[in-house]
Design a protein around this motif. Sequence first.
Motif, PDB file in Angstrom:
ATOM      1  N   GLU A   1      11.850  18.397  -5.907  1.00 56.74           N
ATOM      2  CA  GLU A   1      11.747  17.058  -6.505  1.00 56.74           C
ATOM      3  C   GLU A   1      12.967  16.192  -6.202  1.00 56.74           C
ATOM      4  OE1 GLU A   1      13.690  19.788  -9.451  1.00 56.74           O
ATOM      5  OE2 GLU A   1      11.913  19.867  -8.150  1.00 56.74           O
ATOM      6  N   GLU A   2      14.052  16.796  -5.699  1.00 54.26           N
ATOM      7  CA  GLU A   2      15.231  16.028  -5.310  1.00 54.26           C
ATOM      8  C   GLU A   2      15.188  15.608  -3.836  1.00 54.26           C
ATOM      9  OE1 GLU A   2      17.573  14.961  -7.347  1.00 54.26           O
ATOM     10  OE2 GLU A   2      16.456  15.871  -9.007  1.00 54.26           O
ATOM     11  N   PHE A   3      14.103  15.942  -3.141  1.00 56.09           N
ATOM     12  CA  PHE A   3      13.952  15.591  -1.734  1.00 56.09           C
ATOM     13  C   PHE A   3      13.171  14.293  -1.607  1.00 56.09           C
ATOM     14  CE2 PHE A   3      15.239  19.853  -1.516  1.00 56.09           C
ATOM     15  CZ  PHE A   3      15.461  20.262  -0.204  1.00 56.09           C
ATOM     16  N   GLY A   4      13.428  13.564  -0.535  1.00 55.79           N
ATOM     17  CA  GLY A   4      12.690  12.344  -0.242  1.00 55.79           C
ATOM     18  C   GLY A   4      12.380  12.254   1.236  1.00 55.79           C
ATOM     19  N   MET A   5      11.610  11.248   1.596  1.00 53.19           N
ATOM     20  CA  MET A   5      11.189  11.081   2.990  1.00 53.19           C
ATOM     21  C   MET A   5      11.209   9.604   3.359  1.00 53.19           C
ATOM     22  SD  MET A   5       7.635  12.350   4.771  1.00 53.19           S
ATOM     23  CE  MET A   5       7.214  11.835   6.440  1.00 53.19           C
ATOM     24  N   THR A   6      11.612   9.332   4.589  1.00 50.16           N
ATOM     25  CA  THR A   6      11.632   7.960   5.097  1.00 50.16           C
ATOM     26  C   THR A   6      10.995   7.917   6.476  1.00 50.16           C
ATOM     27  OG1 THR A   6      13.657   7.403   3.892  1.00 50.16           O
ATOM     28  CG2 THR A   6      13.095   6.015   5.762  1.00 50.16           C
ATOM     29  N   VAL A   7      10.169   6.904   6.701  1.00 52.13           N
ATOM     30  CA  VAL A   7       9.586   6.634   8.018  1.00 52.13           C
ATOM     31  C   VAL A   7      10.007   5.223   8.394  1.00 52.13           C
ATOM     32  CG1 VAL A   7       7.496   6.478   9.403  1.00 52.13           C
ATOM     33  CG2 VAL A   7       7.611   8.114   7.512  1.00 52.13           C
TER      34      VAL A   7
ATOM     35  N   ALA B   1       9.459   0.188   1.565  1.00 50.96           N
ATOM     36  CA  ALA B   1      10.759   0.137   0.901  1.00 50.96           C
ATOM     37  C   ALA B   1      11.082  -1.288   0.485  1.00 50.96           C
ATOM     38  CB  ALA B   1      11.838   0.686   1.825  1.00 50.96           C
ATOM     39  N   ASP B   2      11.536  -1.465  -0.754  1.00 53.62           N
ATOM     40  CA  ASP B   2      11.831  -2.803  -1.273  1.00 53.62           C
ATOM     41  C   ASP B   2      13.026  -3.444  -0.591  1.00 53.62           C
ATOM     42  OD1 ASP B   2       9.745  -2.619  -3.075  1.00 53.62           O
ATOM     43  OD2 ASP B   2      11.004  -1.760  -4.653  1.00 53.62           O
ATOM     44  N   ASP B   3      14.002  -2.615  -0.196  1.00 58.62           N
ATOM     45  CA  ASP B   3      15.256  -3.165   0.320  1.00 58.62           C
ATOM     46  C   ASP B   3      15.430  -2.910   1.813  1.00 58.62           C
ATOM     47  OD1 ASP B   3      15.460  -0.471   0.130  1.00 58.62           O
ATOM     48  OD2 ASP B   3      17.469  -0.449  -0.756  1.00 58.62           O
ATOM     49  N   ALA B   4      14.325  -2.749   2.512  1.00 57.95           N
ATOM     50  CA  ALA B   4      14.412  -2.438   3.938  1.00 57.95           C
ATOM     51  C   ALA B   4      13.388  -3.242   4.705  1.00 57.95           C
ATOM     52  CB  ALA B   4      14.200  -0.941   4.166  1.00 57.95           C
ATOM     53  N   ASP B   5      13.409  -3.068   6.000  1.00 58.32           N
ATOM     54  CA  ASP B   5      12.422  -3.719   6.868  1.00 58.32           C
ATOM     55  C   ASP B   5      11.015  -3.375   6.389  1.00 58.32           C
ATOM     56  OD1 ASP B   5      10.567  -3.437   9.431  1.00 58.32           O
ATOM     57  OD2 ASP B   5      12.133  -4.927   9.873  1.00 58.32           O
ATOM     58  N   GLU B   6      10.102  -4.307   6.525  1.00 53.99           N
ATOM     59  CA  GLU B   6       8.754  -4.102   5.999  1.00 53.99           C
ATOM     60  C   GLU B   6       8.023  -2.954   6.680  1.00 53.99           C
ATOM     61  OE1 GLU B   6       6.497  -7.608   6.621  1.00 53.99           O
ATOM     62  OE2 GLU B   6       6.605  -7.527   8.799  1.00 53.99           O
ATOM     63  N   ASP B   7       8.494  -2.524   7.851  1.00 51.98           N
ATOM     64  CA  ASP B   7       7.846  -1.418   8.530  1.00 51.98           C
ATOM     65  C   ASP B   7       8.370  -0.063   8.064  1.00 51.98           C
ATOM     66  OD1 ASP B   7       6.255  -3.065  10.073  1.00 51.98           O
ATOM     67  OD2 ASP B   7       7.753  -3.273  11.649  1.00 51.98           O
ATOM     68  N   THR B   8       9.307  -0.053   7.132  1.00 46.54           N
ATOM     69  CA  THR B   8       9.870   1.197   6.635  1.00 46.54           C
ATOM     70  C   THR B   8       9.146   1.619   5.360  1.00 46.54           C
ATOM     71  OG1 THR B   8      12.043   0.733   7.566  1.00 46.54           O
ATOM     72  CG2 THR B   8      11.950   2.322   5.767  1.00 46.54           C
ATOM     73  N   ALA B   9       8.808   2.917   5.292  1.00 46.25           N
ATOM     74  CA  ALA B   9       8.168   3.461   4.093  1.00 46.25           C
ATOM     75  C   ALA B   9       8.991   4.640   3.604  1.00 46.25           C
ATOM     76  CB  ALA B   9       6.742   3.908   4.398  1.00 46.25           C
ATOM     77  N   THR B  10       9.050   4.792   2.290  1.00 43.97           N
ATOM     78  CA  THR B  10       9.851   5.876   1.725  1.00 43.97           C
ATOM     79  C   THR B  10       9.210   6.386   0.445  1.00 43.97           C
ATOM     80  OG1 THR B  10      12.113   6.514   1.110  1.00 43.97           O
ATOM     81  CG2 THR B  10      11.326   4.374   0.328  1.00 43.97           C
TER      82      THR B  10
ATOM     83  N   GLY C   1       0.802  -1.216   0.000  1.00 45.04           N
ATOM     84  CA  GLY C   1       0.000   0.000   0.000  1.00 45.04           C
ATOM     85  C   GLY C   1       0.837   1.270   0.000  1.00 45.04           C
ATOM     86  N   SER C   2       0.157   2.413  -0.181  1.00 47.41           N
ATOM     87  CA  SER C   2       0.852   3.698  -0.174  1.00 47.41           C
ATOM     88  C   SER C   2       0.027   4.743   0.563  1.00 47.41           C
ATOM     89  CB  SER C   2       1.136   4.178  -1.599  1.00 47.41           C
ATOM     90  OG  SER C   2      -0.072   4.507  -2.268  1.00 47.41           O
ATOM     91  N   LEU C   3       0.744   5.721   1.113  1.00 49.20           N
ATOM     92  CA  LEU C   3       0.143   6.866   1.792  1.00 49.20           C
ATOM     93  C   LEU C   3       0.547   8.111   1.029  1.00 49.20           C
ATOM     94  CD1 LEU C   3      -1.199   8.442   4.144  1.00 49.20           C
ATOM     95  CD2 LEU C   3       0.983   8.241   5.372  1.00 49.20           C
ATOM     96  N   THR C   4      -0.426   8.861   0.520  1.00 49.56           N
ATOM     97  CA  THR C   4      -0.174  10.056  -0.270  1.00 49.56           C
ATOM     98  C   THR C   4      -0.711  11.267   0.471  1.00 49.56           C
ATOM     99  OG1 THR C   4      -0.343   8.751  -2.309  1.00 49.56           O
ATOM    100  CG2 THR C   4      -0.517  11.150  -2.516  1.00 49.56           C
TER     101      THR C   4
END
Length: 382
Positions: free
Chosen positions: A354-360, A229-238, A208-211
Amino acid sequence: MTLTAQGLREELAETIAAAGGPHDPAWLDAVAAVPRDSFLGTAFFRPTGTAWEPVHRDGLAPEDWLRLVYRDATLVTQVDGIDAAHATGSVSGSPTSSSTLPSLVVRMLELAGITEGHKVLEVGTGTGYSTALLSRRLGDAQVYSVEYDPGIAALAAERLHGAGCHPRLIVGDGLAGHPAGAEYDRIVATCALRSVPPPLLWQLTDTGSLTFALGGWMHASGLVSLTSADDADEDTATGRFTGETVSYMLARPHRPPPRPKFFRHAGQTRQTAMDPALTQSWTGRFVAQLAAPSAEMTTTGDGVTLVDTATGSQAWTEPHGDGWRVHQHGPLHLWDQVETGITAWQQAGAPGQEEFGMTVTGDGIQTVWIGEPSGPSWMLPA
């Protein structure tokens, strides 16, 4: 030729398409089908200087009203809890509910990757217009929508039902999501958030996704969609920010506390090499907000002022010689925080949003970064 609401809906869909979006024609079909005039009631507010003036339907010719309603524009329907329909004159304050411009609504829905078969939770029913677009596209059973304000929720329910839409409507704190309906394929917030409430991520499916729009007390914002995140713990979203200049009202629990009248204190004074104008560009203000998230910002003819209500800290700039100097007072050195953030952004090449990102992360740490997660970064408020 007689002007009709149906004709104006079709014109609105064509206008949105001509402006470059959305790519999925199903959203344009929804815009052409959903009667926006049914969700505006009998009035809305328009800005007049620093105040808001009500525009009442019964004060205009029917065709003039329809032309106003079917512009691709945001129409404010409530200011500090006062509904436009109940206002007899101009009011002061901040908008607390609105009908967002349709092109931005469908842009968010497309960014979320919503398509047939998805179950969607909408945070913030508002007038119900965006909820109706979702119901039109997905079917009522796939749409859940939460509204914080009981009065707004009741009006939205009445108007949705009148338009033939019967999604699952919930009155409550949308920042807590709606656990009874989880899990959701997509969650979309129609209000800005200072940080991500963990329950929203917990209620998503694994794919799923949060927008939402990340906002704050300096009125800067950025549109982002977070996915696992594909390459991280399942609880991580980016996710990465789109760079679009969008603006949403902050969720009510995320709005700043009341601030007493401001008085300047000389405090500690020093020269600053940073021109305050750097904080006024779209991305510059976003960086300033990330660097000093507890501060509010106002601009004056001679610079900017930062105020932190909780601690009483403040900073304000003024011209000095060929440059600027800053006064800082209180336990937080707000200008130091902003100056450090802007410097890091400039050293990274002053990229656009557009070059910024976010990780939870799974343990609740939320960061916004430039380029990659290992680049310059800032933690969001809890």
